[in-house]
Write a protein that holds these residues in place. Structure first.
Motif, PDB file in Angstrom:
ATOM      1  N   VAL A 261       9.213  -0.891  -6.793  1.00  0.00           N
ATOM      2  CA  VAL A 261       9.379  -2.069  -5.933  1.00  0.00           C
ATOM      3  C   VAL A 261       8.409  -1.987  -4.758  1.00  0.00           C
ATOM      4  O   VAL A 261       7.771  -2.972  -4.389  1.00  0.00           O
ATOM      5  N   MET A 262       8.279  -0.797  -4.172  1.00  0.00           N
ATOM      6  CA  MET A 262       7.365  -0.615  -3.038  1.00  0.00           C
ATOM      7  C   MET A 262       5.902  -0.731  -3.461  1.00  0.00           C
ATOM      8  O   MET A 262       5.070  -1.251  -2.716  1.00  0.00           O
ATOM      9  N   MET A 263       5.601  -0.240  -4.674  1.00  0.00           N
ATOM     10  CA  MET A 263       4.232  -0.235  -5.183  1.00  0.00           C
ATOM     11  C   MET A 263       4.207  -0.898  -6.559  1.00  0.00           C
ATOM     12  O   MET A 263       4.115  -0.210  -7.587  1.00  0.00           O
ATOM     13  N   PRO A 264       4.333  -2.213  -6.635  1.00  0.00           N
ATOM     14  CA  PRO A 264       4.405  -2.910  -7.929  1.00  0.00           C
ATOM     15  C   PRO A 264       3.197  -2.583  -8.803  1.00  0.00           C
ATOM     16  O   PRO A 264       2.065  -2.519  -8.313  1.00  0.00           O
ATOM     17  N   TYR A 265       3.447  -2.407 -10.094  1.00  0.00           N
ATOM     18  CA  TYR A 265       2.461  -1.820 -10.993  1.00  0.00           C
ATOM     19  C   TYR A 265       1.083  -2.478 -10.919  1.00  0.00           C
ATOM     20  O   TYR A 265       0.077  -1.810 -10.633  1.00  0.00           O
ATOM     21  N   ALA A 266       1.007  -3.767 -11.188  1.00  0.00           N
ATOM     22  CA  ALA A 266      -0.298  -4.417 -11.286  1.00  0.00           C
ATOM     23  C   ALA A 266      -1.047  -4.385  -9.959  1.00  0.00           C
ATOM     24  O   ALA A 266      -2.241  -4.067  -9.905  1.00  0.00           O
ATOM     25  N   ARG A 267      -0.348  -4.693  -8.866  1.00  0.00           N
ATOM     26  CA  ARG A 267      -1.006  -4.690  -7.558  1.00  0.00           C
ATOM     27  C   ARG A 267      -1.437  -3.276  -7.161  1.00  0.00           C
ATOM     28  O   ARG A 267      -2.517  -3.074  -6.598  1.00  0.00           O
ATOM     29  N   PHE A 268      -0.589  -2.316  -7.455  1.00  0.00           N
ATOM     30  CA  PHE A 268      -0.910  -0.936  -7.090  1.00  0.00           C
ATOM     31  C   PHE A 268      -2.107  -0.429  -7.889  1.00  0.00           C
ATOM     32  O   PHE A 268      -3.012   0.198  -7.336  1.00  0.00           O
ATOM     33  N   TYR A 277      -8.939   5.235  -5.756  1.00  0.00           N
ATOM     34  CA  TYR A 277      -7.724   6.034  -5.601  1.00  0.00           C
ATOM     35  C   TYR A 277      -7.708   6.723  -4.228  1.00  0.00           C
ATOM     36  O   TYR A 277      -7.413   7.910  -4.099  1.00  0.00           O
ATOM     37  N   ASP A 278      -8.015   5.943  -3.191  1.00  0.00           N
ATOM     38  CA  ASP A 278      -8.001   6.437  -1.820  1.00  0.00           C
ATOM     39  C   ASP A 278      -6.540   6.543  -1.362  1.00  0.00           C
ATOM     40  O   ASP A 278      -5.899   5.529  -1.069  1.00  0.00           O
ATOM     41  N   LEU A 279      -6.017   7.766  -1.281  1.00  0.00           N
ATOM     42  CA  LEU A 279      -4.594   7.947  -1.019  1.00  0.00           C
ATOM     43  C   LEU A 279      -4.176   7.441   0.360  1.00  0.00           C
ATOM     44  O   LEU A 279      -3.093   6.865   0.516  1.00  0.00           O
ATOM     45  N   GLU A 280      -5.016   7.648   1.365  1.00  0.00           N
ATOM     46  CA  GLU A 280      -4.658   7.181   2.709  1.00  0.00           C
ATOM     47  C   GLU A 280      -4.600   5.662   2.748  1.00  0.00           C
ATOM     48  O   GLU A 280      -3.675   5.077   3.336  1.00  0.00           O
ATOM     49  N   LEU A 281      -5.560   5.013   2.125  1.00  0.00           N
ATOM     50  CA  LEU A 281      -5.539   3.550   2.077  1.00  0.00           C
ATOM     51  C   LEU A 281      -4.303   3.050   1.343  1.00  0.00           C
ATOM     52  O   LEU A 281      -3.644   2.097   1.778  1.00  0.00           O
ATOM     53  N   LEU A 282      -3.963   3.685   0.226  1.00  0.00           N
ATOM     54  CA  LEU A 282      -2.796   3.271  -0.553  1.00  0.00           C
ATOM     55  C   LEU A 282      -1.508   3.444   0.258  1.00  0.00           C
ATOM     56  O   LEU A 282      -0.598   2.609   0.187  1.00  0.00           O
ATOM     57  N   GLN A 283      -1.425   4.530   1.031  1.00  0.00           N
ATOM     58  CA  GLN A 283      -0.255   4.728   1.883  1.00  0.00           C
ATOM     59  C   GLN A 283      -0.100   3.575   2.859  1.00  0.00           C
ATOM     60  O   GLN A 283       0.998   3.025   3.026  1.00  0.00           O
ATOM     61  N   ARG A 284      -1.184   3.220   3.511  1.00  0.00           N
ATOM     62  CA  ARG A 284      -1.113   2.180   4.541  1.00  0.00           C
ATOM     63  C   ARG A 284      -0.861   0.802   3.933  1.00  0.00           C
ATOM     64  O   ARG A 284      -0.080   0.010   4.458  1.00  0.00           O
ATOM     65  N   ARG A 285      -1.508   0.515   2.813  1.00  0.00           N
ATOM     66  CA  ARG A 285      -1.371  -0.819   2.223  1.00  0.00           C
ATOM     67  C   ARG A 285       0.036  -1.068   1.705  1.00  0.00           C
ATOM     68  O   ARG A 285       0.555  -2.192   1.801  1.00  0.00           O
ATOM     69  N   PHE A 286       0.673  -0.025   1.155  1.00  0.00           N
ATOM     70  CA  PHE A 286       1.984  -0.224   0.535  1.00  0.00           C
ATOM     71  C   PHE A 286       3.130   0.350   1.375  1.00  0.00           C
ATOM     72  O   PHE A 286       4.266   0.367   0.915  1.00  0.00           O
ATOM     73  N   PHE A 290       2.750   9.941   1.627  1.00  0.00           N
ATOM     74  CA  PHE A 290       1.840  10.633   0.717  1.00  0.00           C
ATOM     75  C   PHE A 290       2.567  11.042  -0.558  1.00  0.00           C
ATOM     76  O   PHE A 290       2.054  10.854  -1.672  1.00  0.00           O
ATOM     77  N   SER A 291       3.767  11.597  -0.414  1.00  0.00           N
ATOM     78  CA  SER A 291       4.526  12.039  -1.594  1.00  0.00           C
ATOM     79  C   SER A 291       4.853  10.871  -2.509  1.00  0.00           C
ATOM     80  O   SER A 291       4.771  10.990  -3.742  1.00  0.00           O
ATOM     81  N   GLN A 292       5.231   9.735  -1.923  1.00  0.00           N
ATOM     82  CA  GLN A 292       5.577   8.570  -2.740  1.00  0.00           C
ATOM     83  C   GLN A 292       4.363   8.058  -3.513  1.00  0.00           C
ATOM     84  O   GLN A 292       4.469   7.735  -4.703  1.00  0.00           O
ATOM     85  N   VAL A 293       3.213   7.991  -2.864  1.00  0.00           N
ATOM     86  CA  VAL A 293       1.997   7.557  -3.556  1.00  0.00           C
ATOM     87  C   VAL A 293       1.623   8.556  -4.643  1.00  0.00           C
ATOM     88  O   VAL A 293       1.257   8.174  -5.764  1.00  0.00           O
ATOM     89  N   ALA A 294       1.716   9.848  -4.329  1.00  0.00           N
ATOM     90  CA  ALA A 294       1.366  10.882  -5.310  1.00  0.00           C
ATOM     91  C   ALA A 294       2.244  10.779  -6.548  1.00  0.00           C
ATOM     92  O   ALA A 294       1.754  10.842  -7.684  1.00  0.00           O
ATOM     93  N   HIS A 295       3.544  10.606  -6.361  1.00  0.00           N
ATOM     94  CA  HIS A 295       4.446  10.453  -7.499  1.00  0.00           C
ATOM     95  C   HIS A 295       4.083   9.210  -8.316  1.00  0.00           C
ATOM     96  O   HIS A 295       4.079   9.240  -9.541  1.00  0.00           O
ATOM     97  N   ARG A 296       3.787   8.124  -7.607  1.00  0.00           N
ATOM     98  CA  ARG A 296       3.499   6.861  -8.301  1.00  0.00           C
ATOM     99  C   ARG A 296       2.256   6.987  -9.173  1.00  0.00           C
ATOM    100  O   ARG A 296       2.182   6.386 -10.257  1.00  0.00           O
TER     101      ARG A 296
END
Length: 458
Positions: A261-268, A277-286, A290-296
């Motif tokens: 829900v936080m990181m919907p598949y297509a948008r993510f 796959y910039d992890l810091e950008l993904l954290q801020r955008r969604f 860090f752990s949540q993005v890494a798991h996703r």
């Protein structure tokens, strides 16, 4: 990135036998030759998209069962089990593995279940019927991708975006209106040992003030997983767990839904590919940690829209592994019996705010580009020294699209590592603390090598 070929002849053979058909009859229904169907059943030909479509049309067959029903989790999962030192003298190669899966899928599944049940590969603390081991095996059977949950979560995320720009506020309002649950943030001294509590008497979701916004959103997402109860119930029923494992599996699926829900598949996935796959950008955008993005990142295996096949490992300072997901990477680093101290994942404890990268090479010649970072558990007081290190990795061949890999020579020198000293046979490792399992230690009186421990050869 091209999708890997799918070999699942055992599933086709099982379906045919359940329907009481011979190969000629089924081949006619699928508009293929009997000889081709025979090759597919023996895993000598991959299952094409056309064949999957005809199976679905002719027999109301869900194509996702092909990947989810591989005996023992498939060839790579069996290979990881057979990497256990107790099988070292058998020298079972990939060709033999494929013949085994094609000729005796039931036997391969029986071996996998027996090996897992006695705790094989999980070290000396493993216990028979361990719930965590059972659940992890089921997650890997699905390669940590649950398409029905993703679709349900994606639809909900779209509704929430339409309702409000603030995801947390939209989730709280959804819970209030549709589920009659209000959200209350409580002081840390009121919930000293809890981060979340569901008080059904007061119809309240009580969250600790120690949770940051990503943790609060995730907690509400877990509660909203009740809107995917049908999908979750079907997955749990298919696993056939006992009560303890069932509860643990439900928790994982609820967390999976929350992250989706936080990181919907297509948008993510679009954001991943556009940013390298910039992890810091993904954290801020969604609005995620860090752990949540890494798991996703380990879950992006939708047919026709796959992300890079990441694996994940979470360790503590003592090297104990508390989370591991191999996903579609099939990396021994995520499934090995131990970890190697030469992997810089352990440096992350001393450098918690840095994203560390490293190129690793295993004994089998496979090369992996890894990222590691120290993380603190959600809701823990700053005065408590609890910390983990999360390691992410992909094959070096896949790492070329990563923004963080820019400037790295992915074909150059890599750090030689193993899967723990008892599973590693590198003779010249200066970090060795024990000989490989099944090898006698050698003590020379007149010389000493670079490695502190010498051992006999084959």
């Amino acid at each position: 990135m091209a999708d890997p070929k799918l070999f699942a002849g055992h599933a086709i053979r099982r379906l045919r036998r359940q329907l009481g058909l011979n190969q000629v009859t089924m081949a006619q229904a699928l508009a293929v030759s009997p000889s081709y169907l025979n090759l597919v059943e023996r895993n000598q030909r991959p299952i094409s998209a056309t064949l999957m479509l005809r199976l679905a049309q002719s027999y109301d067959f869900d194509p996702r069962q092909l990947a989810a029903s591989e005996p023992g989790g498939g060839a790579e999962a069996l290979r990881r089990r057979l990497a256990d030192p107790i099988f070292a003298d058998l020298e079972i190669d990939r060709h033999q593995m494929e013949e085994w899966l094609a000729g005796a899928p039931g036997g391969a599944e029986a071996f996998a279940r027996a090996y897992d049940r006695i705790g094989g590969g999980a070290g000396p603390v493993a216990r028979p019927y361990d719930a965590g081991w059972q659940v992890r095996r089921e997650i890997e059977r699905w390669r940590n991708h649950f398409g029905d949950l993703d679709a349900k979560a994606e639809a909900l995320a779209d509704e929430l975006r339409i309702a409000a720009g603030d995801l947390y506020g939209a989730m709280a309002e959804r819970l209030r209106v549709k589920h009659q649950l209000s959200v209350r943030i409580l002081p840390a001294d009121v919930m000293p040992d809890l981060t979340k509590r569901l008080d059904l008497h007061a119809r309240q979701i009580q969250l600790s003030e120690m949770l940051d916004m990503s943790g609060r959103s995730f907690a509400l997402g877990e509660l909203l997983a009740q809107e995917a109860r049908g999908e979750i119930d079907a997955l749990v029923k298919g696993a056939g767990f006992d009560r303890a494992a069932e509860r643990l599996y439900r928790r994982h699926l609820g967390g999976y839904f929350a992250a989706a829900v936080m990181m919907p598949y297509a948008r993510f996935l679009r954001a991943c590919e556009a940013s390298g796959y910039d992890l810091e950008l993904l954290q801020r955008r969604f609005g995620a940690s860090f752990s949540q993005v890494a798991h996703r990142l380990t879950t992006l295996q939708r047919v026709g829209a796959r992300g890079l096949p990441f694996f994940l490992l979470r360790v503590d300072r003592a090297g104990q592994v508390s989370k591991r997901y191999a996903g579609a990477s099939a990396s021994p680093l995520a499934e090995g019996p131990g970890t190697c101290p030469l992997w810089n994942i352990f440096e992350a404890f001393a450098r918690p705010d840095e994203l560390l990268t490293q190129l690793l090479e295993l004994e089998d010649g496979s090369r992996w580009f890894t990222l590691a970072r120290g993380v603190r558990p959600q809701g823990v007081s700053r005065g408590v020294p609890a910390r983990f290190a999360v390691g992410l990795g992909v094959s070096a061949n896949d790492a070329r699209t990563l923004a963080v890999a820019a400037g790295h020579d992915l074909a150059g020198r890599a750090m030689p590592v193993g899967l723990g000293c008892r599973a590693c046979t590198r003779p010249d490792c200066p970090q060795r603390s024990a000989p490989p399992a099944g090898r006698a230690m050698l003590v020379a009186e007149r010389e000493r090598g670079v490695s502190p421990i010498a051992f006999a050869g084959d």
